[in-house]
Design a protein around this motif. Structure first.
Motif, mmCIF file in Angstrom:
data_model
loop_
_atom_site.group_PDB
_atom_site.id
_atom_site.type_symbol
_atom_site.label_atom_id
_atom_site.label_comp_id
_atom_site.label_asym_id
_atom_site.label_seq_id
_atom_site.Cartn_x
_atom_site.Cartn_y
_atom_site.Cartn_z
ATOM 1 N N ALA A 188 43.469 -24.840 -9.238
ATOM 2 C CA ALA A 188 41.977 -25.299 -9.358
ATOM 3 C C ALA A 188 41.237 -23.940 -10.152
ATOM 4 N N LYS A 189 41.588 -22.903 -9.818
ATOM 5 C CA LYS A 189 41.020 -21.627 -10.362
ATOM 6 C C LYS A 189 41.291 -21.458 -11.948
ATOM 7 N N THR A 190 42.468 -21.836 -12.215
ATOM 8 C CA THR A 190 43.039 -21.566 -13.540
ATOM 9 C C THR A 190 42.178 -22.763 -14.265
ATOM 10 N N LYS A 191 42.320 -24.093 -13.746
ATOM 11 C CA LYS A 191 41.345 -24.850 -14.391
ATOM 12 C C LYS A 191 39.934 -24.770 -14.787
ATOM 13 N N LEU A 192 39.392 -23.998 -13.852
ATOM 14 C CA LEU A 192 37.712 -23.737 -13.872
ATOM 15 C C LEU A 192 37.638 -22.668 -14.955
ATOM 16 N N SER A 193 38.633 -21.659 -15.029
ATOM 17 C CA SER A 193 38.640 -20.606 -15.961
ATOM 18 C C SER A 193 38.888 -21.271 -17.518
ATOM 19 N N ILE A 194 39.669 -21.986 -17.526
ATOM 20 C CA ILE A 194 40.070 -22.530 -18.686
ATOM 21 C C ILE A 194 38.731 -23.289 -19.232
ATOM 22 N N SER A 195 38.036 -24.171 -18.397
ATOM 23 C CA SER A 195 36.928 -24.798 -18.711
ATOM 24 C C SER A 195 35.996 -23.860 -19.299
ATOM 25 N N ASP A 196 35.907 -22.557 -18.525
ATOM 26 C CA ASP A 196 34.614 -21.621 -19.062
ATOM 27 C C ASP A 196 35.105 -21.097 -20.526
ATOM 28 N N LEU A 197 36.362 -20.758 -20.548
ATOM 29 C CA LEU A 197 36.933 -20.347 -21.878
ATOM 30 C C LEU A 197 36.841 -21.076 -23.027
ATOM 31 N N GLU A 198 36.961 -22.261 -22.730
ATOM 32 C CA GLU A 198 36.615 -23.533 -23.565
ATOM 33 C C GLU A 198 35.405 -23.626 -24.091
ATOM 34 N N ARG A 199 34.495 -23.306 -23.290
ATOM 35 C CA ARG A 199 33.052 -23.540 -23.427
ATOM 36 C C ARG A 199 32.509 -22.413 -24.392
ATOM 37 N N ASP A 200 33.201 -20.989 -23.732
ATOM 38 C CA ASP A 200 32.763 -19.815 -24.670
ATOM 39 C C ASP A 200 33.347 -19.973 -25.990
ATOM 40 N N TYR A 201 34.584 -20.451 -25.949
ATOM 41 C CA TYR A 201 35.200 -20.464 -27.228
ATOM 42 C C TYR A 201 34.244 -21.272 -28.433
ATOM 43 N N ALA A 202 34.124 -22.429 -27.945
ATOM 44 C CA ALA A 202 33.181 -23.297 -28.881
ATOM 45 C C ALA A 202 32.023 -22.920 -29.304
ATOM 46 N N LYS A 203 31.446 -22.109 -28.422
ATOM 47 C CA LYS A 203 30.097 -21.161 -28.823
ATOM 48 C C LYS A 203 30.281 -20.153 -29.809
ATOM 49 N N MET A 204 31.410 -19.505 -29.644
ATOM 50 C CA MET A 204 31.806 -18.294 -30.726
ATOM 51 C C MET A 204 32.440 -18.913 -31.734
ATOM 52 N N ARG A 205 33.011 -20.314 -31.957
ATOM 53 C CA ARG A 205 33.296 -20.743 -33.053
ATOM 54 C C ARG A 205 32.237 -21.267 -33.906
ATOM 55 N N ASP A 243 31.399 -20.057 -37.430
ATOM 56 C CA ASP A 243 31.203 -20.707 -38.797
ATOM 57 C C ASP A 243 29.779 -20.500 -39.307
ATOM 58 N N GLU A 244 28.780 -20.225 -38.438
ATOM 59 C CA GLU A 244 27.130 -20.206 -39.294
ATOM 60 C C GLU A 244 27.257 -18.736 -39.713
ATOM 61 N N GLY A 245 28.226 -17.751 -39.667
ATOM 62 C CA GLY A 245 28.184 -16.432 -40.159
ATOM 63 C C GLY A 245 27.549 -15.495 -39.299
ATOM 64 N N ILE A 246 27.502 -15.895 -38.247
ATOM 65 C CA ILE A 246 26.897 -14.683 -37.223
ATOM 66 C C ILE A 246 27.721 -14.037 -36.260
ATOM 67 N N GLY A 247 28.903 -14.449 -36.308
ATOM 68 C CA GLY A 247 30.058 -14.111 -35.484
ATOM 69 C C GLY A 247 31.090 -13.440 -35.936
ATOM 70 N N GLU A 248 31.796 -12.506 -35.320
ATOM 71 C CA GLU A 248 32.863 -11.537 -35.857
ATOM 72 C C GLU A 248 34.203 -12.383 -35.693
ATOM 73 N N LYS A 249 35.291 -12.242 -36.595
ATOM 74 C CA LYS A 249 36.334 -12.899 -36.505
ATOM 75 C C LYS A 249 37.450 -12.268 -35.661
ATOM 76 N N SER A 250 37.280 -10.983 -35.028
ATOM 77 C CA SER A 250 38.029 -10.421 -34.190
ATOM 78 C C SER A 250 37.815 -11.006 -32.709
ATOM 79 N N ALA A 251 36.457 -11.299 -32.751
ATOM 80 C CA ALA A 251 35.980 -11.686 -31.392
ATOM 81 C C ALA A 251 36.421 -13.213 -31.045
ATOM 82 N N LEU A 252 36.367 -13.958 -32.129
ATOM 83 C CA LEU A 252 37.050 -15.388 -32.098
ATOM 84 C C LEU A 252 38.490 -15.312 -31.789
ATOM 85 N N THR A 253 38.980 -14.335 -32.380
ATOM 86 C CA THR A 253 40.512 -14.513 -32.363
ATOM 87 C C THR A 253 40.889 -14.015 -30.830
#
Length: 412
Positions: free
Chosen positions: A141-158, A162-172
């Motif tokens: 259950a905790k891992t699923k919640l963690s994945i959900s948060d990570l997926e949301r943060d990853y989408a925002k950083m992506r 894409d808009e050119g305001i984020g760093e490639k290293s952070a996204l990776t």
């Protein structure tokens, strides 16, 4: 001259004497009459009869116990108590004697301790399994919640990248974290599946089963220290005494089942045919004259090669104890169907040189007829051959008859 005259007188005297003697002899001898001049003899006669003759026979048979078993000691040890003696009546599973149980009582403590430990191990294993399942469920259950948060943060950083305001290293870096979380979830799912499809309790349950089997074996072994009768009956052999040491495998007693007995006999082929279709037979105790019935439980179909006889066994109730094993009884062999045979008075049958015959009346003469005889009963003789049943035979005066003589039938 005188001498010659004397001789003549003597000769004349002898002739006169001889003539006188011959006359007297002729007078004393009766004149033989011809065969045709002999007076007919008066005889009594009777028509041949037919009657039913039952086939009966008596045969000695042995009374044997229906069952006889040894009481075998299954464990070694010293006799501490004797409950039954020779001649006593015992019931099935009744204790006859007891063997010292001290060693077995000490062994029970070990068996009980092992069983208790195994039960505790199973309880602990069950609790550990429940805790593991709960822990995995929470981790999933905790891992699923963690994945959900990570997926949301990853989408925002992506989006930012894409808009050119984020760093490639952070996204990776975010991608790596998300992938690691997903791998952790997959591992937790595999652990959960393993718990559901396998049995982590097997080692503890095996120990418990082994402890239970050990206890059952102890209980069975413990029961051997109470030596019991295998059947209900009478103890015909029992020498055990307190203090005697008995080895395992010893036959310490013998029990006979006597409330039911067997009657055993060996039959000739003729006797076997008499009883082969009968379900019950009767027999007599010769000491008391009492008659009993027995059920036919075995009749051999082939003869014994040595005795040429067929074994017969009956089963008979003996609740009153009147039939004693080892004694003999008289088996009554009766053919189920009586046969009709020609019958004549036994006195009418004469014998000459071992051959039986009767005189048959034919007109005013008699015929000496050879016959074969069977059984005799109540002054009547069975005729098995020689007569056809239509004859009239001489029953009185037959002793002075000859074949072909003329007779007159007496008037009643």
């Amino acid at each position: 001259m005188k001498h010659t005259r004397a001789l003549a007188i003597a000769a004349m005297s002898l002739l006169l004497i001889a003539a006188g003697c011959g006359a007297r002899q002729a007078k004393d001898v009766p004149v033989t009459a011809g065969a045709g001049d002999t007076a007919a003899k008066v005889v009594g006669v009777q028509n041949v009869q037919k009657a039913k003759w039952g086939t009966e026979a008596e045969l000695a048979a042995d009374v044997i116990p229906f069952m006889e078993l040894d009481v075998v000691v299954k464990v070694s040890g010293d006799v501490t108590q004797v409950h039954k003696s020779r001649g006593d009546t015992v019931s099935k599973d009744e204790t006859i004697l007891e063997i010292d149980k001290k060693d077995m009582n000490r062994e029970k403590e070990k068996v009980d301790a092992a069983l208790q430990t195994a039960m505790e191990q199973v309880d602990k294993a069950k609790k550990d399994l429940a805790d593991n399942k709960k822990e995995i469920e929470l981790s999933i259950a905790k891992t699923k919640l963690s994945i959900s948060d990570l997926e949301r943060d990853y989408a925002k950083m992506r989006n930012n990248f894409d808009e050119g305001i984020g760093e490639k290293s952070a996204l990776t870096s975010m991608e790596t974290k998300l992938e690691q979380a997903r791998m952790d979830l997959e591992l937790l799912n595999d652990k959960q599946k393993t718990l559901e499809t396998s049995n982590p309790l097997s080692p503890a349950e095996y120990q418990l089963k082994s402890a239970q089997i050990a206890q059952e074996e102890w209980q069975r072994s413990m029961s051997y220290y109470d030596v019991k009768s295998p059947i209900s009956g009478v103890l015909i052999y029992m020498p055990a005494e307190v203090g005697m040491t008995l080895p395992s495998g010893m036959a310490i007693a013998k029990v006979q089942q006597q409330n039911v007995v067997k009657i055993k006999a060996n039959l000739t082929d003729a006797y076997r045919r008499m009883v082969q279709d009968q379900a019950e037979l009767s027999f007599v105790n010769p000491e008391t004259g009492e008659t009993f019935n027995g059920k036919v439980i075995y009749l051999a179909s082939t003869a014994d090669l040595q005795t040429k006889t067929f074994e017969l066994q009956l089963q008979a109730s003996n609740t009153a104890g009147k039939l004693k094993p080892g004694t003999r009884v008289q088996l009554q062999l009766n053919a189920p169907q009586a046969s009709e045979s020609i019958t004549v008075p036994a006195d009418a049958v004469l014998r000459e040189n071992g051959q039986a015959y009767v005189f048959v009346v034919k007109g005013d003469q008699v015929e000496k007829r050879q016959v074969q005889t069977g059984k005799t009963k109540d002054s009547q003789q069975e005729i098995t051959s020689g007569l056809d049943g239509s004859e009239k035979i001489v029953t009185r005066g037959q002793l002075r008859l000859q074949d072909g003589e003329h007779v007159t039938i007496e008037q009643k």
